[in-house]
Design a protein around this motif. Structure first.
Motif, mmCIF file in Angstrom:
data_model
loop_
_atom_site.group_PDB
_atom_site.id
_atom_site.type_symbol
_atom_site.label_atom_id
_atom_site.label_comp_id
_atom_site.label_asym_id
_atom_site.label_seq_id
_atom_site.Cartn_x
_atom_site.Cartn_y
_atom_site.Cartn_z
ATOM 1 N N ALA A 1 -5.413 -4.773 -2.311
ATOM 2 C CA ALA A 1 -6.763 -5.232 -2.652
ATOM 3 C C ALA A 1 -6.886 -5.456 -4.159
ATOM 4 C CB ALA A 1 -7.797 -4.210 -2.180
ATOM 5 N N GLN B 1 -7.408 -9.060 -6.013
ATOM 6 C CA GLN B 1 -8.627 -9.194 -6.814
ATOM 7 C C GLN B 1 -8.273 -9.602 -8.252
ATOM 8 O OE1 GLN B 1 -10.938 -5.559 -7.460
ATOM 9 N NE2 GLN B 1 -12.685 -6.581 -6.508
ATOM 10 N N TYR C 1 -16.630 -7.243 -3.519
ATOM 11 C CA TYR C 1 -15.176 -7.326 -3.728
ATOM 12 C C TYR C 1 -14.807 -8.703 -4.284
ATOM 13 C CZ TYR C 1 -10.228 -7.779 -2.868
ATOM 14 O OH TYR C 1 -8.878 -8.022 -3.034
ATOM 15 N N ALA D 1 -13.531 -2.377 -2.343
ATOM 16 C CA ALA D 1 -12.362 -2.286 -1.466
ATOM 17 C C ALA D 1 -12.142 -0.855 -0.988
ATOM 18 C CB ALA D 1 -11.121 -2.796 -2.194
ATOM 19 N N TRP E 1 -9.009 -8.863 2.675
ATOM 20 C CA TRP E 1 -9.187 -9.148 1.237
ATOM 21 C C TRP E 1 -9.100 -10.644 0.970
ATOM 22 C CZ3 TRP E 1 -10.994 -4.807 1.254
ATOM 23 C CH2 TRP E 1 -10.308 -3.614 1.461
ATOM 24 N N ALA F 1 -12.299 -12.584 1.999
ATOM 25 C CA ALA F 1 -13.559 -12.120 1.390
ATOM 26 C C ALA F 1 -14.376 -13.225 0.717
ATOM 27 C CB ALA F 1 -13.276 -10.979 0.421
#
Lengths: 129, 201
Positions: free
Chosen positions: A43, A47, B26, B34, B71, B74
């Motif tokens: 994650a 990100q 997120y 997360a 993820w 998202a």
């Protein structure tokens, strides 16, 4: 009486089976710390990758130290450009007028807020007497 | 070496925030979103994958991949289109199906035997453990779609519309799969009914 007829009738065997299945559900395996760490690392990496490439500057964590100045100086045309902006801003101050509108707009677009105070505090921006 | 994820969650993330809000946070770079989504959903994803595959290591790989897909999706998440939990079940089911097809065989017994309820006596505990193992074995022998439906309904506790969404099928088909699955389980367990102590219930 009517309540009993709201649900379909089960045989005893079916009820026992459903009870066992529910019991099995309570024995669910739990994720260990390694798996949690792997999932969160994914994650975080995604990100960071996403925001490093496409996020608007306002949504990022504010860069620190020399990187912050690298970006700022680049956008404002290097040290010379910065000195020019300072001169213009000071001139605006001394003549009792607001800073020139184009400068204010540029600052706002970059940071979302004015950075006048921080520029003056930074040694890189020390003005000559 | 995995990063230390014990750091405090982002200040913008509230523990009670709905899943859709966490997905948006997120996407916007919030570091705590997360973590909350993982705490909420990873256990059930892992449990479902373990029951489907009968193999803990494979189930962990599937769970990690399912969360990775969460993820990835998202930024395009549409709260009106699906619940995060249902979406994850569906992705997990598909990943498990792929694995099972690659294996070319039904799942074996899993390695998730847990200790029996501590309150039970030793004998009762052994019977309970035997029951759980027998049930896992019977589940593993069911056809894949029946196994999915029974697990989602009676172990994971989803309602039939959610199962239909997770399995990409209709509600009537779900009802049929569950009914056939339970009949299949009872048929497999029937010969051991007395041995497993069902008669005492």
């Amino acid at each position: 009486m009517t309540d009993r007829h709201d649900k379909p009738r089960h045989t005893t065997g079916e009820e026992a089976l459903e009870r066992e299945l529910a019991r099995l559900g309570r024995l669910a395996p739990q994720p260990g710390p390694d798996l949690v760490a792997r999932v969160l690392a994914d994650a975080d990496a995604l990100q960071a990758q996403r925001h490093g490439e496409t996020a608007p500057v306002a949504a990022r964590a504010r860069p620190a130290g020399s990187q912050w100045w690298h970006v700022t100086l680049g956008l404002l045309g290097g040290r010379q450009g910065l000195a020019g902006l300072a001169t213009v801003a000071l001139a605006g101050f001394w003549i009792g007028a607001d800073p020139p509108a184009p400068i204010t707009a540029l600052e706002s677009a970059f940071w979302g807020v004015s950075v006048t105070v921080e520029i003056q505090d930074d040694p890189l921006f020390t003005l000559e007497d | 070496m995995p990063k230390d994820h014990a750091a405090p969650a982002g200040t913008e993330t509230q523990p009670e925030a709905p899943d859709a809000a966490l997905m948006a946070l997120y996407s916007n770079g919030d570091p705590g979103a997360a973590r909350l989504l993982t705490v909420r959903h990873l256990p059930r994803v892992l449990a479902f994958a373990t029951r489907m595959l009968g193999d803990r290591a494979e189930a962990e790989d599937v769970a990690q991949e399912a969360m990775m897909r969460l993820w990835r999706i998202a930024p395009e998440w549409k709260p009106e289109a699906a619940k995060v939990s249902t979406w994850l079940y569906r992705v997990t089911a598909n990943l498990c199906t792929d694995r099972l097809r690659r294996r070319g065989r039904a799942a074996g017994l899993d390695d998730t035997s847990e200790p029996a309820d501590g309150a039970a006596g030793v004998e009762a505990g052994l019977i309970a453990a035997d029951r759980a193992d027998a049930l896992r074995q019977a589940l593993a022998e069911l056809p894949e779609r029946q196994r999915q439906a029974v697990i989602l309904r009676h172990i994971e506790g989803l309602d039939n519309p959610a199962i239909a969404e997770a399995m990409d099928t209709g509600i009537e088909a779900v009802e049929s799969l569950i009914a056939r699955g339970k009949r299949g389980l009872m048929a497999r367990l029937a010969p051991r009914r007395s041995e497993l102590g069902y008669d005492d219930d």
